[in-house]
Design a protein around this motif. Structure first.
Motif, PDB file in Angstrom:
ATOM      1  N   PHE A  51     -11.278 -20.925  74.142  1.00  0.00           N
ATOM      2  CA  PHE A  51     -12.643 -21.073  73.652  1.00  0.00           C
ATOM      3  C   PHE A  51     -12.684 -21.898  72.365  1.00  0.00           C
ATOM      4  CE2 PHE A  51     -12.729 -17.138  76.080  1.00  0.00           C
ATOM      5  CZ  PHE A  51     -13.886 -17.255  76.817  1.00  0.00           C
ATOM      6  N   VAL A  63     -16.516 -16.129  69.319  1.00  0.00           N
ATOM      7  CA  VAL A  63     -16.332 -15.469  70.619  1.00  0.00           C
ATOM      8  C   VAL A  63     -15.917 -14.013  70.418  1.00  0.00           C
ATOM      9  CG1 VAL A  63     -14.963 -15.438  72.734  1.00  0.00           C
ATOM     10  CG2 VAL A  63     -15.816 -17.604  71.830  1.00  0.00           C
ATOM     11  N   LEU A  65     -21.519 -17.692  76.193  1.00  0.00           N
ATOM     12  CA  LEU A  65     -20.128 -18.084  75.975  1.00  0.00           C
ATOM     13  C   LEU A  65     -19.705 -19.237  76.872  1.00  0.00           C
ATOM     14  CD1 LEU A  65     -18.165 -14.718  75.561  1.00  0.00           C
ATOM     15  CD2 LEU A  65     -19.083 -16.229  73.801  1.00  0.00           C
TER      16      LEU A  65
END
Length: 239
Positions: free
Chosen positions: A19, A25, A228
């Motif tokens: 990520f 996150v 996300l």
């Protein structure tokens, strides 16, 4: 599981590898877990993320002091099922990265829980609807737990915060009294653990206040988690 850098580049379950903005996150996923966990406990009498709590509630219930023990049992079993199934989905060969697959499963499971929460009137009448809703929530959190297990090679957890507290204590000890070579990493690990705990607790507070709109709490969790998708690193699919 200890802190390690050796698997950081090969393990697809490291948030920093999978990520962009891994701290965001970590904060968002733990916040969502705390958010829905508090809601589920207050509405169903069982946790959906904190399975250590469910194990204790199950024992209390079997001793005759907690009537909602079937909800705890359903959540615990469903959580394990979600983790097992989604782990296999992540490991299977695919053109999509493991993070996209794991995230997709978690969002779908949360969306399913959201639909059931509306159809079953958030379990307000008790009985099998609450058991089914606790299971749906546990399934979603089990899927979410597979998303990553490390951040920058340091062990971090989304739903299992008992381990986070244990790691914080260990890292503070290394930070204050360990060898100089490990103090910087111990300090970094302590920060990550405190971030996870803070966001989980903040999510729990929000989940408690969200009791005024109980139909939509899982839906808000699904919406937040779906964001996300914009943070997944691009690149070739990993198997």
């Amino acid at each position: 599981m200890g802190d390690s850098t050796s698997g950081q580049q090969s393990d697809p379950q490291d948030a920093s590898r999978e990520f962009r903005y891994p701290l965001l996150v970590l904060a968002l996923t733990t916040g969502i877990a705390g958010f829905v966990d508090a809601f589920a406990f207050l509405r169903y009498g069982a946790f959906v993320a904190n399975q250590s709590g469910n194990a204790v509630l199950l024992g209390i219930g079997l001793a005759g002091r907690h009537a909602a023990w079937p909800e705890s049992a359903a959540s615990l079993i469903a959580f394990a099922a979600g983790t097992g199934v989604v782990s296999q989905v992540r490991a299977a060969p695919s053109r999509w990265s493991p993070s996209y697959r794991g995230l997709g499963c978690a969002v779908v499971a949360l969306a399913l829980w959201a639909v059931l929460n509306v159809l079953l009137h958030y379990g307000r009448h008790g009985g099998w609807p609450r058991i089914a809703l606790a299971a749906a929530g546990g399934l979603a959190m089990g899927a979410l737990a597979t998303l990553f297990v490390r951040t920058a090679g340091i062990t971090t957890a989304i739903t299992y915060q008992s381990g986070t507290v244990d790691k914080i204590g260990e890292r503070i000890g290394r930070w204050l009294a360990g060898p100089d070579t490990g103090r910087r990493r111990a300090r970094h690990g302590t920060f990550l653990g405190l971030l996870a705990l803070t966001c989980y607790a903040a999510g729990g507070g929000l989940g408690t206040m969200a009791q005024e709109q109980p139909l939509w709490v899982p839906a808000w969790g699904a919406l937040g988690l779906s964001a996300l998708a914009f943070l997944v690193r691009s690149g070739r699919a990993r198997t």
